[in-house]
Design a protein around this motif. Sequence first.
Motif, PDB file in Angstrom:
ATOM      1  N   ARG A   1      24.983  54.058  28.847  1.00  0.00           N
ATOM      2  CA  ARG A   1      23.949  54.108  29.878  1.00  0.00           C
ATOM      3  C   ARG A   1      24.640  54.083  31.254  1.00  0.00           C
ATOM      4  N   PRO A   2      25.065  55.251  31.739  1.00  0.00           N
ATOM      5  CA  PRO A   2      25.774  55.288  33.024  1.00  0.00           C
ATOM      6  C   PRO A   2      24.944  54.734  34.175  1.00  0.00           C
ATOM      7  N   GLU A   3      23.618  54.754  33.996  1.00  0.00           N
ATOM      8  CA  GLU A   3      22.758  54.227  35.063  1.00  0.00           C
ATOM      9  C   GLU A   3      22.796  52.704  35.142  1.00  0.00           C
ATOM     10  N   GLY A   4      23.395  52.075  34.152  1.00  0.00           N
ATOM     11  CA  GLY A   4      23.498  50.624  34.133  1.00  0.00           C
ATOM     12  C   GLY A   4      22.510  49.995  33.161  1.00  0.00           C
ATOM     13  N   VAL A   5      22.581  48.683  33.029  1.00  0.00           N
ATOM     14  CA  VAL A   5      21.664  47.946  32.149  1.00  0.00           C
ATOM     15  C   VAL A   5      20.884  46.951  32.999  1.00  0.00           C
ATOM     16  N   GLU A   6      19.792  46.456  32.447  1.00  0.00           N
ATOM     17  CA  GLU A   6      18.854  45.652  33.230  1.00  0.00           C
ATOM     18  C   GLU A   6      19.403  44.263  33.544  1.00  0.00           C
ATOM     19  N   GLY A   7      19.991  43.577  32.538  1.00  0.00           N
ATOM     20  CA  GLY A   7      20.439  42.205  32.750  1.00  0.00           C
ATOM     21  C   GLY A   7      19.256  41.269  32.950  1.00  0.00           C
ATOM     22  N   GLY A   8      19.451  40.238  33.785  1.00  0.00           N
ATOM     23  CA  GLY A   8      18.372  39.299  34.054  1.00  0.00           C
ATOM     24  C   GLY A   8      18.027  38.401  32.891  1.00  0.00           C
ATOM     25  N   VAL A   9      19.008  38.119  32.029  1.00  0.00           N
ATOM     26  CA  VAL A   9      18.749  37.334  30.812  1.00  0.00           C
ATOM     27  C   VAL A   9      19.795  36.237  30.653  1.00  0.00           C
ATOM     28  N   GLU A  10      19.489  35.300  29.767  1.00  0.00           N
ATOM     29  CA  GLU A  10      20.454  34.291  29.326  1.00  0.00           C
ATOM     30  C   GLU A  10      20.968  34.718  27.961  1.00  0.00           C
ATOM     31  N   ILE A  11      22.268  34.740  27.790  1.00  0.00           N
ATOM     32  CA  ILE A  11      22.834  35.200  26.525  1.00  0.00           C
ATOM     33  C   ILE A  11      23.810  34.168  25.957  1.00  0.00           C
ATOM     34  N   ASN A  12      23.951  34.213  24.652  1.00  0.00           N
ATOM     35  CA  ASN A  12      24.726  33.238  23.894  1.00  0.00           C
ATOM     36  C   ASN A  12      26.031  33.888  23.459  1.00  0.00           C
TER      37      ASN A  12
ATOM     38  N   LEU B   1      24.489  41.985  23.566  1.00  0.00           N
ATOM     39  CA  LEU B   1      24.505  43.193  24.398  1.00  0.00           C
ATOM     40  C   LEU B   1      23.109  43.801  24.503  1.00  0.00           C
ATOM     41  N   ARG B   2      22.376  43.806  23.393  1.00  0.00           N
ATOM     42  CA  ARG B   2      21.006  44.347  23.417  1.00  0.00           C
ATOM     43  C   ARG B   2      20.115  43.547  24.369  1.00  0.00           C
ATOM     44  N   LYS B   3      20.278  42.211  24.367  1.00  0.00           N
ATOM     45  CA  LYS B   3      19.489  41.393  25.292  1.00  0.00           C
ATOM     46  C   LYS B   3      19.727  41.824  26.734  1.00  0.00           C
ATOM     47  N   ALA B   4      20.976  42.177  27.041  1.00  0.00           N
ATOM     48  CA  ALA B   4      21.319  42.589  28.404  1.00  0.00           C
ATOM     49  C   ALA B   4      20.849  44.003  28.713  1.00  0.00           C
ATOM     50  N   GLY B   5      20.452  44.759  27.676  1.00  0.00           N
ATOM     51  CA  GLY B   5      19.925  46.109  27.892  1.00  0.00           C
ATOM     52  C   GLY B   5      20.783  47.237  27.371  1.00  0.00           C
ATOM     53  N   ALA B   6      21.861  46.918  26.641  1.00  0.00           N
ATOM     54  CA  ALA B   6      22.731  47.962  26.092  1.00  0.00           C
ATOM     55  C   ALA B   6      22.086  48.605  24.865  1.00  0.00           C
ATOM     56  N   ASN B   7      22.447  49.853  24.626  1.00  0.00           N
ATOM     57  CA  ASN B   7      21.951  50.608  23.468  1.00  0.00           C
ATOM     58  C   ASN B   7      23.098  50.722  22.464  1.00  0.00           C
TER      59      ASN B   7
ATOM     60  N   LEU C   1      36.261  44.411  21.930  1.00  0.00           N
ATOM     61  CA  LEU C   1      35.030  43.987  22.600  1.00  0.00           C
ATOM     62  C   LEU C   1      35.027  44.405  24.063  1.00  0.00           C
ATOM     63  N   ALA C   2      36.176  44.356  24.716  1.00  0.00           N
ATOM     64  CA  ALA C   2      36.269  44.812  26.101  1.00  0.00           C
ATOM     65  C   ALA C   2      36.065  46.323  26.189  1.00  0.00           C
ATOM     66  N   MET C   3      36.625  47.060  25.218  1.00  0.00           N
ATOM     67  CA  MET C   3      36.412  48.511  25.186  1.00  0.00           C
ATOM     68  C   MET C   3      34.925  48.840  25.026  1.00  0.00           C
ATOM     69  N   VAL C   4      34.260  48.102  24.138  1.00  0.00           N
ATOM     70  CA  VAL C   4      32.830  48.309  23.907  1.00  0.00           C
ATOM     71  C   VAL C   4      32.056  48.037  25.194  1.00  0.00           C
ATOM     72  N   ALA C   5      32.437  46.966  25.912  1.00  0.00           N
ATOM     73  CA  ALA C   5      31.749  46.639  27.169  1.00  0.00           C
ATOM     74  C   ALA C   5      31.864  47.783  28.166  1.00  0.00           C
ATOM     75  N   ALA C   6      33.044  48.415  28.244  1.00  0.00           N
ATOM     76  CA  ALA C   6      33.206  49.561  29.135  1.00  0.00           C
ATOM     77  C   ALA C   6      32.361  50.739  28.653  1.00  0.00           C
ATOM     78  N   ALA C   7      32.324  50.937  27.322  1.00  0.00           N
ATOM     79  CA  ALA C   7      31.578  52.065  26.749  1.00  0.00           C
ATOM     80  C   ALA C   7      30.070  51.948  26.984  1.00  0.00           C
ATOM     81  N   VAL C   8      29.583  50.719  27.212  1.00  0.00           N
ATOM     82  CA  VAL C   8      28.156  50.516  27.506  1.00  0.00           C
ATOM     83  C   VAL C   8      27.725  51.387  28.689  1.00  0.00           C
TER      84      VAL C   8
END
Length: 430
Positions: free
Chosen positions: A367-378, A348-354, A312-319
């Motif tokens: 998405r090297p440009e980053g993700v939008e965020g600004g959400v509440e996630i579970n 992850l999709r809620k945060a803007g990841a593809n 899961l940490a690897m996936v987070a970096a890959a985002v």
Amino acid sequence: MDVIVTPTPTLQGEIQALSSKNYTTRYLLVAALAEGTSTIYYPAHSEDSDAMRRCIRDLGAIVEEDNEKIVITGFGKNPKAAEQLDVGNAGAVLRFLMAIASLCPDVTFINRYPDSLGKRPHSDLIDALGQMGVKIEHNEGKLPIRIQGGAPKGGKIQVSGNVSSQFLSALLFLTPLLEEDSEIEVLHDLKSKVVVGQTLEVLEQAGIVIHASEDLMNYRIPGGQKYESKKYVVQGDYPGSAAILAAAAVTNSDVIVHRLEEKSKQGERAIVDVLRMMEVPLTHENGIVHVKGNGKLKAVEFDGDKATDAVLAMVAAAVFAEGTSRFYDVENLRYKECDRITDYLNELRKAGANVEERQAEIIVHGRPEGVEGGVEINAHYDHRVIMALTVVGLRAKNPIRIKDAHHVAKSYPIYFDHLKALGANVEWVE
């Protein structure tokens, strides 16, 4: 308690890796199964290891502790009759102790986490213990589970390994204590072979002889063995450190993590190799990982079964990597505290990841440009999901709020303290 993660461009500092949860729980168990007094230095403090401490006490072990060590006087093959055991939300502790509880006349494992551990299946271990003459009452393979044992028999035992290796590990802890010799055959597939290697390593240190086939699918275990009382030193924890290292990789960083042995048998040490493959600037020498992140990462392909608790940490970096990453052979992530594929990717999709999922794969379009965020996630009450989502929040454009983030204490109670020490902007909120 929730956590608000505010984007943090830079991390800097040094931390000591937490002690390994996996090794701590195993050392606690083998110390309890010895008849003398054992000492465990630098044990992990987490909900899982605390659950094991609590339960071995209930089964008759004497447990004394100070800031550096735990001293345990074990009960050998004669645990005290306990009516109930409470493992909290600790799946590995439950499974290991289901096997050991078969030495008791009548024990019920209660269900305090119906939405997490209460949903996880244990049928493969129940079937294997049934072959050994143990009577078990259960709720379609789930908690609460009542074990009526007292005299389990060795012999030829078959256990499925395609959901979890913990069922096999449970049998490997139990069978050396039985009068009869045992042969264990693993059916189907065996997930997380690296973690079975940790179990075998700890059993060998405890003086137990087990003859394992090279592919880890067949075992011969002489009966009538005794666990030796020993001194054990717990090494640093790669699964928890994976999230810290991923956080350093996705930010501009100068982060040093101590106590991570290069030759550790923890499969999650692969986080270092994967970050190298992603072209993250780092060194790993003398038990020290030094990351000088620049936020630039390349996509990777990786067999996640080799490092389940770091995926899961690897996936987070890959985002945030350039290109499409693929993590395959990860179906057993579906059978953890939550479905760590579907549930995690939805957040992850809620945060803007593809991201995309297959039954046994996670695909990440970076998405090297980053993700939008600004959400509440579970985070679904899952410590690994909480840590990984935090990594994403550090690089998002807007803060994210992670619900019930206090469940990180299952394995890494001071995770957010460590991140704050490195400069991360994280805040606890009611």
